[in-house]
Scaffold this motif. Structure first.
Motif, short mmCIF file in Angstrom:
data_model
loop_
_atom_site.label_atom_id
_atom_site.label_comp_id
_atom_site.label_asym_id
_atom_site.label_seq_id
_atom_site.Cartn_x
_atom_site.Cartn_y
_atom_site.Cartn_z
N ALA A 122 36.68 41.89 37.60
CA ALA A 122 35.81 42.28 36.90
C ALA A 122 34.69 42.89 37.67
N GLN A 123 34.33 42.39 38.91
CA GLN A 123 33.37 42.95 39.72
C GLN A 123 33.81 44.26 40.31
N ALA A 124 34.93 44.19 40.57
CA ALA A 124 35.26 45.36 41.25
C ALA A 124 35.47 46.51 40.31
N ALA A 125 35.97 46.20 39.27
CA ALA A 125 36.16 47.13 38.12
C ALA A 125 34.71 47.70 37.68
N ARG A 126 33.58 46.64 37.50
CA ARG A 126 32.19 47.19 37.44
C ARG A 126 31.86 48.19 38.59
N ASP A 127 32.11 47.66 39.52
CA ASP A 127 31.54 48.33 40.89
C ASP A 127 32.23 49.97 41.01
N LEU B 143 38.17 39.42 46.52
CA LEU B 143 37.54 40.82 46.16
C LEU B 143 38.19 41.83 46.63
N GLN B 144 38.86 41.70 47.84
CA GLN B 144 39.48 42.71 48.62
C GLN B 144 40.76 42.85 47.92
N VAL B 145 41.60 42.19 47.28
CA VAL B 145 42.75 42.07 46.39
C VAL B 145 42.16 42.92 45.32
N ALA B 146 41.24 42.35 44.67
CA ALA B 146 40.90 43.09 43.49
C ALA B 146 40.50 44.68 43.54
N ARG B 147 39.87 44.89 44.75
CA ARG B 147 39.62 46.41 44.91
C ARG B 147 40.89 47.17 45.16
N SER C 216 44.02 27.10 38.08
CA SER C 216 43.44 28.50 38.01
C SER C 216 41.95 28.14 37.94
N SER C 217 41.17 28.63 39.10
CA SER C 217 39.77 28.66 39.21
C SER C 217 39.11 29.93 38.39
N GLY C 218 39.99 31.02 38.29
CA GLY C 218 39.27 32.11 37.60
C GLY C 218 38.57 33.15 38.66
N ARG C 219 38.65 32.76 39.97
CA ARG C 219 38.08 33.61 40.98
C ARG C 219 38.69 34.98 41.14
N GLN C 220 40.17 35.23 41.02
CA GLN C 220 40.63 36.57 41.08
C GLN C 220 40.09 37.37 39.79
N GLY C 221 40.19 36.71 38.47
CA GLY C 221 39.68 37.42 37.42
C GLY C 221 38.33 37.98 37.52
N VAL C 222 37.63 36.96 38.00
CA VAL C 222 35.92 37.56 38.06
C VAL C 222 36.00 38.62 39.19
N ALA C 223 36.69 38.42 40.56
CA ALA C 223 36.72 39.45 41.42
C ALA C 223 37.30 40.87 40.71
N LEU D 5 36.34 28.83 33.93
CA LEU D 5 35.95 29.54 35.35
C LEU D 5 35.38 28.57 36.11
N GLU D 6 35.67 28.42 37.28
CA GLU D 6 34.93 27.51 38.33
C GLU D 6 33.97 28.51 39.13
N VAL D 7 33.66 29.58 38.69
CA VAL D 7 32.73 30.36 39.33
C VAL D 7 31.98 31.27 38.36
N ALA D 8 30.75 31.58 38.63
CA ALA D 8 30.24 32.58 37.74
C ALA D 8 30.66 33.87 37.44
N ALA D 9 30.69 34.28 36.24
CA ALA D 9 31.01 35.87 35.70
C ALA D 9 30.09 36.61 36.58
N PRO D 10 30.40 37.92 36.87
CA PRO D 10 29.61 38.82 37.64
C PRO D 10 28.52 39.30 36.67
N HIS D 11 27.49 39.93 37.22
CA HIS D 11 26.44 40.30 36.13
C HIS D 11 26.92 41.85 35.82
#
Length: 400
Positions: A214-219, A386-390, A205-212, A231-237
């Protein structure tokens, strides 16, 4: 329809703003274009006026009777700056307002999104790095530059992403906040189960889907807490970040932060097993042929435990979403196993995806099926993570 200010600063990538403008207009949005003075060296005002249907100027002394440098910012639902040059980023970070665009940036209370574009050396210069950090701290959404061919023979980070990609990234700002004020707890990444001081058992797991997610829920307007394992990617602001490492640490974090949340999304890839004991010193190779025997024990099923605990604790989330990474075999398909897991776990929604060495884990895209405990028809979600997350966020918004 949203009222959008599209700021365009003077760089060769300004031509891409024309294509973005067309996408925004085709989606039905009202767009006021504000170029900086030198943009005309790349794209003329006539082009922006023809595509936007609105007059275009960079001069604060045009249409003085409407106080343009304040009015445009006050009326905007979103302010975009595409491209954002190093000069524009510096002015925005320091609060300079010497033209219509920078004045509008100071006057607006709307979300601001900037897409920087410049040569690699300029993007990586400490001054630009500091300006970007300042803007992000103030809540400005900075779209990371792409890596690729720049002006001339240069190549590297600093290229403006394609208009379609920018358009996709700002979709959340163009839609109504379906989760405004809702509290959502999300887990992301893969757990690591320590074996000795230097080794661990983990997963892909890279954490990309979970981060996406979080971004989609925030947005979507939610108040998001993200429990991140590795995580292999940064957490969203704009989200509250909690760190955990092993399955036991994740379990503790979930039960600590879940009370009072409206939704729990268990996306983290939790190891099913952990070493029965953790060696205090690095395991040595004692000879050329022997290998250690590692005894494993089961980790707790955090998702099932939270669902079970909710029966006696009304503070736990009323809506719980699980994720299932599955592979099919001779006895059943991915969805067969997914439906069985949904019944076993007891959560309201289960997102099922097929995994493999090159599928889902670490990839930029995902292909999932959303199953519902109430028997609603399954929903498919495919595309970027991100599309899947939305899609997932929109489905749980309907369920709340």
């Amino acid at each position: 329809m949203k009222r959008i200010v599209l700021g365009v600063s003077a760089g060769i990538a300004a031509y891409k703003s024309v294509l973005l403008l067309r996408l925004l207009r085709e989606a039905g949005h009202h767009v006021d274009v504000i170029p900086t003075d030198n943009v005309a060296q790349f794209v003329g005002n006539a082009t922006f006026e023809a595509l936007s249907g609105n007059p275009v100027t960079s001069n604060v002394f045009d249409a003085v009777d409407t106080v343009n440098h304040v009015r445009l910012g006050q009326e905007a639902d979103l302010v975009l700056v595409v491209p954002a040059t190093a000069d524009l980023l510096a002015k925005a970070a320091t609060g300079l307002a010497d033209d219509l665009l920078t004045g509008t940036l100071l006057a607006t209370q709307a979300p601001v999104v900037m897409a920087p574009a410049m040569h690699t050396e300029m993007w990586q210069h400490p001054a630009t790095t500091a300006n970007v950090a300042t803007l992000r701290e103030r809540g400005v959404h900075i779209i990371e530059p792409a890596v690729g061919r720049l002006t001339g023979k240069d190549s590297g980070p600093g290229r403006l992403p394609e208009p379609e990609e920018i358009f996709e990234q700002i979709q959340s700002y163009l839609n109504d906040p379906v989760l405004k004020g809702k509290k959502i707890l999300i887990t992301a990444g893969g757990t690591r189960e320590p074996l000795d001081p230097v080794r661990f058992l983990g997963n892909r797991s890279s954490g990309r889907q979970g981060v996406a997610l979080a971004q989609a829920a925030r947005d979507a307007g939610a108040i998001v807490t993200l429990i991140a394992t590795h995580l292999e990617v940064a957490a969203p602001h704009g989200v509250t970040l909690i760190h955990a490492s092993s399955a036991l640490e994740l379990r503790e974090a979930v039960f600590t932060h879940a009370p009072g949340q409206d939704v729990l999304i268990m996306n983290a890839a939790v190891a099913d097993f952990r070493p029965a004991s953790i060696e205090t010193a690095k395991i040595k190779k004692r000879d050329e042929h022997s290998a250690p025997i590692i005894e494993l024990v089961r980790n707790p099923d955090i998702l099932a435990e939270v669902v079970a605990a909710r029966a006696n604790d009304s503070q736990l989330p009323a809506l719980i979403v699980g994720f299932a990474a599955e592979t099919g075999d001779a006895e059943g398909s991915v969805l067969d196993y997914g439906r069985a897991k949904l019944a076993k776990k007891g959560c309201e929604i289960l997102v099922v995806n097929e995994v493999g060495a090159t599928k889902t884990f670490g990839a930029e895209t995902n292909d999932a099926t959303i199953l519902f405990a109430d028997g609603s028809e399954a929903v498919t979600a495919a595309g970027s993570k991100l599309q899947v997350a939305r899609t997932v966020i929109n489905q749980l918004a309907n369920a709340i």
